[in-house]
Structure formats: structure tokens, C-alpha cells
Design a protein around this motif. Sequence first.
Motif, PDB file in Angstrom:
ATOM      1  N   ALA A 272      25.424  50.050  52.844  1.00  0.00           N
ATOM      2  CA  ALA A 272      26.673  49.291  52.682  1.00  0.00           C
ATOM      3  C   ALA A 272      26.999  48.498  53.953  1.00  0.00           C
ATOM      4  O   ALA A 272      27.539  47.398  53.881  1.00  0.00           O
ATOM      5  CB  ALA A 272      27.815  50.239  52.346  1.00  0.00           C
ATOM      6  N   LYS A 273      26.671  49.060  55.121  1.00  0.00           N
ATOM      7  CA  LYS A 273      26.964  48.362  56.380  1.00  0.00           C
ATOM      8  C   LYS A 273      26.147  47.079  56.494  1.00  0.00           C
ATOM      9  O   LYS A 273      26.620  46.077  57.004  1.00  0.00           O
ATOM     10  CB  LYS A 273      26.660  49.278  57.573  1.00  0.00           C
ATOM     11  CG  LYS A 273      27.675  50.396  57.733  1.00  0.00           C
ATOM     12  CD  LYS A 273      27.641  51.012  59.118  1.00  0.00           C
ATOM     13  CE  LYS A 273      26.418  51.896  59.345  1.00  0.00           C
ATOM     14  NZ  LYS A 273      26.374  53.124  58.525  1.00  0.00           N
ATOM     15  N   VAL A 274      24.904  47.134  56.035  1.00  0.00           N
ATOM     16  CA  VAL A 274      24.043  45.946  56.047  1.00  0.00           C
ATOM     17  C   VAL A 274      24.581  44.914  55.057  1.00  0.00           C
ATOM     18  O   VAL A 274      24.679  43.725  55.360  1.00  0.00           O
ATOM     19  CB  VAL A 274      22.583  46.332  55.707  1.00  0.00           C
ATOM     20  CG1 VAL A 274      21.723  45.083  55.513  1.00  0.00           C
ATOM     21  CG2 VAL A 274      22.002  47.212  56.803  1.00  0.00           C
ATOM     22  N   GLN A 275      24.973  45.390  53.894  1.00  0.00           N
ATOM     23  CA  GLN A 275      25.499  44.484  52.860  1.00  0.00           C
ATOM     24  C   GLN A 275      26.760  43.764  53.331  1.00  0.00           C
ATOM     25  O   GLN A 275      27.018  42.629  52.938  1.00  0.00           O
ATOM     26  CB  GLN A 275      25.827  45.286  51.591  1.00  0.00           C
ATOM     27  CG  GLN A 275      24.612  45.792  50.884  1.00  0.00           C
ATOM     28  CD  GLN A 275      24.229  44.928  49.679  1.00  0.00           C
ATOM     29  OE1 GLN A 275      24.928  44.007  49.309  1.00  0.00           O
ATOM     30  NE2 GLN A 275      23.081  45.241  49.100  1.00  0.00           N
ATOM     31  N   ALA A 276      27.538  44.442  54.172  1.00  0.00           N
ATOM     32  CA  ALA A 276      28.789  43.853  54.648  1.00  0.00           C
ATOM     33  C   ALA A 276      28.537  42.750  55.668  1.00  0.00           C
ATOM     34  O   ALA A 276      29.434  41.976  55.998  1.00  0.00           O
ATOM     35  CB  ALA A 276      29.673  44.948  55.256  1.00  0.00           C
ATOM     36  N   LYS A 277      27.305  42.676  56.185  1.00  0.00           N
ATOM     37  CA  LYS A 277      27.002  41.725  57.257  1.00  0.00           C
ATOM     38  C   LYS A 277      26.761  40.307  56.760  1.00  0.00           C
ATOM     39  O   LYS A 277      26.719  39.384  57.557  1.00  0.00           O
ATOM     40  CB  LYS A 277      25.750  42.177  58.020  1.00  0.00           C
ATOM     41  CG  LYS A 277      26.023  43.262  59.035  1.00  0.00           C
ATOM     42  CD  LYS A 277      24.786  43.432  59.899  1.00  0.00           C
ATOM     43  CE  LYS A 277      24.795  44.755  60.630  1.00  0.00           C
ATOM     44  NZ  LYS A 277      23.435  45.228  60.873  1.00  0.00           N
ATOM     45  N   PHE A 278      26.532  40.131  55.462  1.00  0.00           N
ATOM     46  CA  PHE A 278      26.300  38.777  54.964  1.00  0.00           C
ATOM     47  C   PHE A 278      27.114  38.527  53.703  1.00  0.00           C
ATOM     48  O   PHE A 278      27.406  39.453  52.951  1.00  0.00           O
ATOM     49  CB  PHE A 278      24.807  38.511  54.725  1.00  0.00           C
ATOM     50  CG  PHE A 278      24.162  39.437  53.740  1.00  0.00           C
ATOM     51  CD1 PHE A 278      24.157  39.145  52.386  1.00  0.00           C
ATOM     52  CD2 PHE A 278      23.540  40.616  54.169  1.00  0.00           C
ATOM     53  CE1 PHE A 278      23.559  40.006  51.472  1.00  0.00           C
ATOM     54  CE2 PHE A 278      22.949  41.482  53.256  1.00  0.00           C
ATOM     55  CZ  PHE A 278      22.955  41.169  51.903  1.00  0.00           C
ATOM     56  N   THR A 279      27.493  37.255  53.528  1.00  0.00           N
ATOM     57  CA  THR A 279      28.233  36.861  52.334  1.00  0.00           C
ATOM     58  C   THR A 279      27.235  36.434  51.255  1.00  0.00           C
ATOM     59  O   THR A 279      26.050  36.238  51.542  1.00  0.00           O
ATOM     60  CB  THR A 279      29.148  35.666  52.648  1.00  0.00           C
ATOM     61  OG1 THR A 279      28.317  34.559  53.037  1.00  0.00           O
ATOM     62  CG2 THR A 279      30.123  35.987  53.775  1.00  0.00           C
ATOM     63  N   ASP A 280      27.736  36.275  50.041  1.00  0.00           N
ATOM     64  CA  ASP A 280      26.885  35.787  48.955  1.00  0.00           C
ATOM     65  C   ASP A 280      26.333  34.405  49.308  1.00  0.00           C
ATOM     66  O   ASP A 280      25.184  34.092  49.002  1.00  0.00           O
ATOM     67  CB  ASP A 280      27.680  35.690  47.642  1.00  0.00           C
ATOM     68  CG  ASP A 280      28.006  37.071  47.068  1.00  0.00           C
ATOM     69  OD1 ASP A 280      27.650  38.088  47.703  1.00  0.00           O
ATOM     70  OD2 ASP A 280      28.623  37.125  45.999  1.00  0.00           O
ATOM     71  N   GLU A 281      27.166  33.589  49.969  1.00  0.00           N
ATOM     72  CA  GLU A 281      26.725  32.241  50.359  1.00  0.00           C
ATOM     73  C   GLU A 281      25.565  32.337  51.348  1.00  0.00           C
ATOM     74  O   GLU A 281      24.607  31.584  51.275  1.00  0.00           O
ATOM     75  CB  GLU A 281      27.873  31.448  51.003  1.00  0.00           C
ATOM     76  CG  GLU A 281      28.932  30.959  50.034  1.00  0.00           C
ATOM     77  CD  GLU A 281      29.785  32.100  49.472  1.00  0.00           C
ATOM     78  OE1 GLU A 281      30.023  33.096  50.192  1.00  0.00           O
ATOM     79  OE2 GLU A 281      30.188  32.004  48.294  1.00  0.00           O
ATOM     80  N   GLU A 282      25.694  33.270  52.305  1.00  0.00           N
ATOM     81  CA  GLU A 282      24.617  33.437  53.285  1.00  0.00           C
ATOM     82  C   GLU A 282      23.336  33.944  52.626  1.00  0.00           C
ATOM     83  O   GLU A 282      22.232  33.565  53.027  1.00  0.00           O
ATOM     84  CB  GLU A 282      25.067  34.386  54.414  1.00  0.00           C
ATOM     85  CG  GLU A 282      25.967  33.686  55.412  1.00  0.00           C
ATOM     86  CD  GLU A 282      26.750  34.643  56.317  1.00  0.00           C
ATOM     87  OE1 GLU A 282      27.315  34.156  57.298  1.00  0.00           O
ATOM     88  OE2 GLU A 282      26.792  35.854  56.035  1.00  0.00           O
TER      89      GLU A 282
END
Length: 111
Positions: A60-70
Motif C-alpha cells: 500500500a505504501k508503494v501504491q500511495a507513491k504514484f497517482t493513476d496519471e503517473e
Amino acid sequence: MKISQTFLVVAGAGVAFAVSAFGADVAANWTEHCAKCHGETGKGDTKMGRKLSISDLTDAKVQAKFTDEEAMKAMKDGIKDKDGKVTMKPIENVSEADMKALVAHVRALKK
Ligand code: HEC
């Protein structure tokens, strides 16, 4: 005449179905275009993943590092490391719609 028309309609429907079924198969796209680096489960526990020190996409911490746009941008433009070396190449032969589906797939990897 009537028979050949019926045949064309059925054949046409078959092609349309085959194309949309392929386009919608996000799991197959993941396996074909992403899993060799990110791994089937997204953990990055592949030979390439270790070499490129890929983050664990189930975290989850990795997922929080990028947006859908990124995530979309990563697929379209690729990713470079701090030395400017391309680590994730731009993904080829995947449509915009399929990329969006892949972003959703990535989000669903989160544990
Ligand atoms: C050649 C190996 C490779 C392939 C193939 C690859 N990636 Fe990546 N990916 C990387 C590397 C390296 C990174 C950056 C390191 C990290 O954050 O894990 C990355 C990062 C990401 C990120 C995080 C983006 C960010 O801004 O931090 C996402 C999302 C992603 N990849 C999705 C995908 C998807 C979806 C596919 C298939 C369409 C794919 N990747 C194919 C190597 C790859």
C-alpha cells in the motif's frame, strides 16, 4: 443470397467479439507486457525485478507513491532512474483504454 448474407453477419459478429474480448483481457496484457519485470502478482520478484530493484506493487505504501496519471505516464513514456537510464520502457501496442484497465489492475494488486 440469403445464406451468404447470414454467413457475413455471423462472421462479422465473431470478429467483433474476438477483438473486444482480446482488448478487454487485462490479465493477459499484464502477463504479456508487465509480468516479466513486475511479476504475475506485482511483487517484482522476478530476475528483471531484482536487477531493476522494482518496488512491490502489492504494498500500500508503494501504491500511495504514484497517482493513476503517473501510472499512465509510466506506461506511455517509460521511467528513467536518477542516472537517466531507462528502467521501464514505454509500453508498445497497448491502447489507451487497455492502459487505463492496467492501472485498475495495478491498483487491485494491493494487499
Ligand atoms: C522492463 C521492465 C518493466 C516492464 C516490462 C514494466 N515495468 Fe513498470 N516499472 C519498472 C521499473 C524499473 C519501475 C520503477 C521502479 C519502481 O518504482 O518499482 C516501474 C514502475 C512502475 C509503476 C510505478 C510508477 C511510478 O510513477 O512510480 C507502475 C504503476 C508500473 N511500473 C506499471 C507497469 C505496467 C502496468 C506495466 C505493463 C504495461 C509495466 N509497468 C511494465 C519496470 C518495468
